[in-house]
Scaffold this active site. Structure first.
Site, PDB file in Angstrom:
ATOM      1  N   HIS A 140      52.761  29.510  54.721  1.00 48.23           N
ATOM      2  CA  HIS A 140      53.504  28.924  55.838  1.00 48.23           C
ATOM      3  C   HIS A 140      53.945  30.025  56.789  1.00 48.23           C
ATOM      4  CE1 HIS A 140      57.335  26.836  57.458  1.00 48.23           C
ATOM      5  NE2 HIS A 140      56.310  26.600  58.245  1.00 48.23           N
TER       6      HIS A 140
ATOM      7  N   ASN B 267      62.728  25.424  56.124  1.00 47.25           N
ATOM      8  CA  ASN B 267      62.931  24.178  56.861  1.00 47.25           C
ATOM      9  C   ASN B 267      63.893  23.240  56.146  1.00 47.25           C
ATOM     10  OD1 ASN B 267      61.484  24.672  59.185  1.00 47.25           O
ATOM     11  ND2 ASN B 267      59.552  23.950  58.339  1.00 47.25           N
TER      12      ASN B 267
ATOM     13  N   GLU C 124      56.133  32.154  54.109  1.00 52.65           N
ATOM     14  CA  GLU C 124      56.462  31.535  52.828  1.00 52.65           C
ATOM     15  C   GLU C 124      55.152  31.312  52.074  1.00 52.65           C
ATOM     16  OE1 GLU C 124      60.458  28.896  53.330  1.00 52.65           O
ATOM     17  OE2 GLU C 124      58.705  28.177  54.424  1.00 52.65           O
TER      18      GLU C 124
ATOM     19  N   SER D  39      54.154  22.707  57.271  1.00 53.87           N
ATOM     20  CA  SER D  39      55.583  22.991  57.312  1.00 53.87           C
ATOM     21  C   SER D  39      56.382  22.050  56.416  1.00 53.87           C
ATOM     22  CB  SER D  39      56.117  22.856  58.745  1.00 53.87           C
ATOM     23  OG  SER D  39      55.454  23.725  59.619  1.00 53.87           O
TER      24      SER D  39
END
Length: 661
Positions: free
Chosen positions: A434, A484, A446, A413
């Site tokens: 991801h 994120n 992702e 992450s």
């Protein structure tokens, strides 16, 4: 017109005669969209059939694997082109000759509306049917809300139309949407049905009475549909239109439906959801991958079977892959197998798969503790603890086990995938995949293009994600990637708001009113506060001391308040419900006082505006740095990974269109 006399009614609609049956084929690739040309051809063909005495019946079918995939969305926002779909649909239903729909594949939106107007519907076993218009912020506009309830009842029609859910051919048959299902090509069955039709009144859907509903069924369907709407207009309008079918004439209902469709089509929500639709199309076009073939993947390896790993495994099994799972210990193997079988059991219970499907999936699964088993894999995805040393050691080990052409993917992450790739002798075969938790539910992946990722490796990551029925968004390498990193900016601004005078519950309420399922502080507690705390501690040595920094979240973690898992975070969960905690209130007041902050009232409008602006500003930085390819890719990530309300279009869309409050 003789048997050997083909005729073309438009560029996309052609016909042939077969023993008195006019067989019409709609051919408008790639999805047989109901374009102006297709509508014109259909209307001309129906009029021809009515006037031609040699024609006893008509059969409609689509070329390829689609009946009609829906309206031509490119026409939205453009001046209407005659004939409009309602006129075509009415002509089909009012035809004096039997019209049979041979539904050879997807019949969606306007495609299903065309089929509903036919007097008989025969579907292939692989067909899917639905009215997904609410997903574009509109309602059906060619009689769908009025005809479907007459076939399947108000309760089921509410459920299907207000959610936009598609149904399989088998479910469509059990509901009464179609009259017959054949395993292969339905065209022969449709022609036979048309040829053998005995003279009798035609069954026109619009003339049918609405079936009586079981007590409470409609209210239950309405409550369920609207509970998921969260500020979207279209589902509520769909409910209103469907539930009124029994109280007024068909003509009145259709007129209301059309007016509602046009109003929603031109609304802000309609425009926003259409941009999301086009954003998904754009995301599929990855620069540098034109003409690049992905590597062949038949067997997927997954390292780790925790919550994330088990979800990835189930996705891969659903996609038809053989899956090899490796854990460190026999105990971990047993727990992992329990998690995987538990997810499959839940899928059986929900009706998503049957018992036979569960058994077949388990036959393609092996779970063990011997990492050498990955020698048989074509792609290996790691889903282990997010620690750089752990992951680099793992990749160095895998590098010596798998074949040279095997793709290695990290699910990290926040860590640097380039550093992970550098632990291998072939960093060009490493990419990031991801996933978002729970991986078997969340649609977003992702796909991270590392510094040395080969084009066909990136193409493999994209292709596998699509086969898993995920939405792949390609991005470059930075801490947190797209989602994120923006979420960190969102968190930071939310904490600034708390220091400035807003309370966590006020911020959560403002964002939920805007359309988020949960406000930021409720999400922080759900995810756990310790992960972000560990990241902040890693960054402490390099943090600019002149930058504003809020210590409240750190103090909460120091007190052991890590969120729902510990029963305390930004809120208290002692009674199983989220409640305001006086201890947190006192801590916030203390931190504000220590900084000498002059408190002020912070309005809901300011809360929403500042949080959205913070997200958009971070998105602009990602575009400038080349981490994200397009602003619309960022919107897709935030909508599909972080709960940004799709009917708002995404933070970049909101900022671009000047829609900040």
């Amino acid at each position: 017109m003789g048997e050997a006399s083909p005729i073309r009614f438009s560029a996309t609609v052609s016909a042939r005669m077969e023993d008195g049956v006019l067989v019409l084929t709609m051919d408008n690739p790639p999805v047989n969209a109901a374009s102006a040309d297709l509508r014109s051809g259909l209307l001309a063909a129906i009029r021809h059939a009515s006037a031609e005495g040699e024609v006893r019946a008509v059969v409609l079918t689509g070329a390829g694997n689609t009946f009609v995939g829906g309206a031509d969305i490119k026409e939205f926002g453009q001046p209407a082109t005659e004939p409009i779909l309602p006129d075509v649909v009415d002509a089909i239903e009012e035809s004096g000759k039997l019209v049979v729909a041979a539904i050879n594949g997807a019949a969606l939106g306007g495609g299903l509306e065309i089929a509903l107007a036919c007097h008989r519907r025969i579907a292939s076993g692989r067909a899917s049917l639905g009215l997904p218009e609410v997903k574009l912020g509109i309602v059906p506009g060619a009689g769908g809300t009025q005809r479907l309830p007459r076939l399947i009842g108000v309760a089921k029609a509410v459920e299907l139309i207000a959610t936009g859910r598609n149904v399989s051919a088998g479910e469509a048959l059990s509901l009464g949407i179609v009259d017959q299902v054949v395993e292969d090509d339905p065209l022969a069955a449709a022609i036979a049905a048309a040829r053998n039709f005995a003279p009798q009144p035609l069954r026109r859907t619009g003339d049918l009475s609405v079936p009586a509903a079981e007590p409470g069924a409609v209210d239950k369907a309405i409550d369920k549909a609207l509970s998921r709407a969260r500020g979207r207009e279209a589902p509520a309008e769909a409910v209103r239109l469907v539930t009124s079918t029994g109280d007024r004439s068909f003509a009145e209902g259709v007129a209301d439906e059309r007016a509602t469709f046009l109003r929603l089509r031109d609304s802000d929500q309609g425009k926003a959801l259409r941009q999301v639709f086009f954003a998904e199309r754009a995301a599929a076009k990855v620069p540098g991958l034109e003409g690049v073939e992905p590597r062949k993947v038949h067997t997927v390896g997954v390292v780790g079977s925790g919550l994330m790993g088990s979800g990835i495994v189930v996705c891969a099994l659903d996609a038809g892959y053989r899956v090899i799972v490796v854990e460190k210990t026999a105990e971990a193997v047993a727990k992992g197998l329990d998690r995987i079988t538990g997810l499959l059991d839940r899928a059986v219970k929900s009706g998503r798969i049957d018992a036979e499907g569960r058994t077949e999936r388990l036959q393609r699964l092996s779970v063990g503790s011997d990492i050498e088993e990955f020698a048989a894999a074509d792609l290996v995805i790691e889903a282990v603890f997010d620690d750089l040393d752990v992951k680099t050691e793992l990749f160095a080990t895998l590098d010596g086990i798998v074949r040279p052409e095997v793709v290695l993917a990290t699910n990290t992450s926040y860590l640097d995938p380039d550093a992970i790739a550098a632990a291998t002798s072939r960093p060009e075969r490493v990419c990031g995949l991801h996933f978002f938790s729970p991986a078997h539910v969340m649609r977003l992946v992702e796909v991270v293009r590392c510094a040395k990722t080969a084009p066909d490796v990136l193409a493999t990551g994209v292709a596998v994600a699509r086969r898993l029925k995920k939405l792949p968004v390609v991005c470059g390498v930075c801490e947190g990637f797209i989602g994120n990193r923006i979420f960190s900016a969102y968190r930071r601004e939310a904490e600034f708001l708390v220091e400035d005078g807003a309370w966590p519950q006020e911020i959560d309420a403002a964002m939920e009113d805007y359309g988020f399922a949960m406000g930021p502080f409720a999400v922080f507690d759900l995810a756990g506060l310790e992960i972000a705390w560990a990241r902040r501690k890693r960054q402490a040595a390099t943090r600019d001391p002149s930058e504003r920094y809020v210590e409240i979240a750190d103090r909460l973690c120091e007190m052991g308040r890590f969120g729902q898992k510990t029963g305390r975070g930004w809120y208290d969960y002692a009674n199983g419900k989220r409640t305001i905690d006086p201890e947190v209130t006192a801590l916030i007041e203390s931190c504000r006082k220590a900084k000498g902050i002059a408190l002020r009232d912070v309005s809901s409008k300011e809360i929403v505006s500042r949080l959205l602006a913070a997200m958009a500003a971070e998105g602009d930085a990602l575009l400038t740095e080349g981490i994200a390819e397009r602003a619309s890719d960022i919107d897709l990530v935030m909508i599909n990974g972080y709960g940004f309300p799709a009917h708002r279009g995404g933070p970049m869309y909101v900022a671009k269109e000047g829609l900040l409050p």
